[in-house]
Design a protein around this motif. Structure first.
Motif, short mmCIF file in Angstrom:
data_model
loop_
_atom_site.label_atom_id
_atom_site.label_comp_id
_atom_site.label_asym_id
_atom_site.label_seq_id
_atom_site.Cartn_x
_atom_site.Cartn_y
_atom_site.Cartn_z
N ALA A 1 1.65 0.77 12.35
CA ALA A 1 1.84 2.14 11.88
C ALA A 1 0.90 3.10 12.61
CB ALA A 1 1.62 2.23 10.38
N LEU B 1 2.64 6.60 12.34
CA LEU B 1 3.54 6.60 11.19
C LEU B 1 2.72 6.59 9.91
CD1 LEU B 1 6.57 6.17 10.23
CD2 LEU B 1 6.05 3.71 10.30
N GLU C 1 4.28 7.37 6.65
CA GLU C 1 5.13 6.91 5.55
C GLU C 1 5.44 5.43 5.73
OE1 GLU C 1 8.05 10.23 4.09
OE2 GLU C 1 7.93 10.35 6.27
N TYR D 1 8.14 2.33 3.52
CA TYR D 1 9.52 1.88 3.74
C TYR D 1 9.61 0.72 4.73
CZ TYR D 1 10.13 6.55 1.78
OH TYR D 1 10.05 7.66 0.99
N LEU E 1 12.93 11.23 3.48
CA LEU E 1 11.93 10.91 4.51
C LEU E 1 11.32 12.21 5.03
CD1 LEU E 1 14.05 8.21 6.37
CD2 LEU E 1 12.46 7.88 4.46
N GLN F 1 8.49 12.69 7.37
CA GLN F 1 7.99 12.75 8.74
C GLN F 1 9.11 12.57 9.75
OE1 GLN F 1 4.83 9.77 9.12
NE2 GLN F 1 3.92 11.07 10.68
N THR G 1 9.13 9.07 10.96
CA THR G 1 9.73 8.16 9.97
C THR G 1 11.24 8.16 10.12
OG1 THR G 1 7.96 8.77 8.43
CG2 THR G 1 9.81 7.53 7.53
N ARG G 2 11.81 9.36 10.23
CA ARG G 2 13.27 9.47 10.35
C ARG G 2 13.75 8.83 11.65
NH1 ARG G 2 12.01 14.54 8.00
NH2 ARG G 2 12.02 15.58 10.03
N GLN H 1 12.30 6.25 13.31
CA GLN H 1 12.24 4.80 13.15
C GLN H 1 13.37 4.31 12.24
OE1 GLN H 1 10.28 2.73 14.85
NE2 GLN H 1 9.31 4.44 15.90
N TYR H 2 13.67 5.08 11.22
CA TYR H 2 14.75 4.75 10.29
C TYR H 2 16.10 4.80 11.00
CZ TYR H 2 16.61 4.46 5.50
OH TYR H 2 17.23 4.06 4.35
#
Length: 311
Positions: A53, A58, A60, A63, A111, A113, A116-117, A119-120
């Motif tokens: 992270a 990162l 957040e 998740y 989400l 950040q 974060t979005r 990576q998601y």
């Protein structure tokens, strides 16, 4: 990446270490790249996850988690509270660890950040391309068009069908059928024009919002037998624990709020329901599987009850 002083790579060893007190662990990120971290042999999965992270900037982290392939070549999430090396030595097929999304959300707008979005988005695209989230040809073409805009942006040369055919746009099983891929790619070159001008984060968000509505989103399942020794698939999803019968019988779902607890005993996994005194029991392949699903689904039970109440 240069290794720290005193560490040497040896192909014959499971871990590339020259000291009994440390190890160099190799982790594959969602973009396919590999990173290496020097950890103590007592470092927990959580410490390794935090190192990843930090590298990704990162915040957040809730998740995400780390997983590996067990000796039966099945995906298994790391127990973050226990030493990473011991888990890989005992259960792992190989020492490589993988980073990914462990807790899916009902809406990606949760989400906060941008990283974060992103990576998601990489995880959802991976889920689609590797067939974990099944989709129709129309859905796959729509998603591929959004992915082209998200990953490549506005360039005329991307209109070329030949260029797009060099990129993996569709689920892996389709790649074997050249005719299907060619026809689908032609449609992507047309549909892609509708998304020109969108920024990468905008196209990624549209992609994720399409996927979050699809069957299979956020699911993890295992083979089992029910109380009547009938073959079933049991799994966790955003809503709870589901049971799918192979004989065509309608699936069951036990929602998170209706579940009091989950337990395991040898190869048996049981659900304790809030409104019933008895338990619903399943037999998994082996003791390792029942122990694993109980640990992971208890964690999801806790996450989704907290997440749903906060929403």
């Amino acid at each position: 990446m240069p290794l720290p002083f005193g560490l040497k790579l040896k192909r014959t060893r499971r871990y590339t270490v020259s000291s009994k007190s440390c190890l160099v662990t190799r982790i594959q990120l969602l973009n396919g790249e590999y990173v290496e971290f020097t950890l103590s042999v007592e470092s927990t999965g959580q410490e390794c996850l935090e190192a990843v992270a930090q590298r990704l900037e990162l915040r957040e982290i809730t998740y995400f988690s780390l997983w590996y392939y067990n000796k039966q070549n099945q995906q298994r999430w790391i127990d973050l509270e226990k030493p990473l090396k011991k888990q890989l030595d005992k259960y792992g097929l190989e020492p490589t660890v993988y980073f990914g999304v462990v807790f899916y959300v009902s809406s990606v707008t949760q989400l906060q950040q941008e990283i974060t979005r992103y990576q998601y988005y990489l995880q959802l695209k991976k889920d689609v391309l590797e067939g974990r989230i099944p989709c129709s040809i129309e859905q796959a073409i729509h998603l591929a068009s959004l992915a082209v805009q998200a990953d490549l942006g506005d360039f005329n040369r991307y209109d070329s069908q030949e260029f797009l055919q060099k990129i993996v746009l569709f689920p892996m099983p389709w790649i074997q059928d050249e005719r299907v891929v060619e026809e689908a790619t032609q449609k992507v070159t047309v549909l892609y024009q509708n998304y020109r001008g969108l920024s990468a984060p905008e196209a990624e968000l549209l992609y994720m919002q399409e996927v979050e509505k699809m069957e299979g989103y956020g699911e993890e399942s295992v083979q089992a037998k029910d109380a009547q020794s009938t073959d079933v698939i049991i799994g966790s999803c955003l809503d709870g624990i589901f049971v799918k019968h192979k004989n065509g019988k309608a699936p069951l779902i036990f929602r998170w709020n209706d579940i009091n607890n989950m337990t395991h005993n040898k190869s048996f996994f049981a659900l304790e329901l809030a409104n019933k005194e008895d338990t619903i029991q399943f037999q998994t392949e082996d003791m390792e599987t029942s122990k694993y699903v109980c640990r992971m689904w208890l964690a999801r039970h806790k996450f989704y009850k907290i997440n749903n109440s906060s929403l």
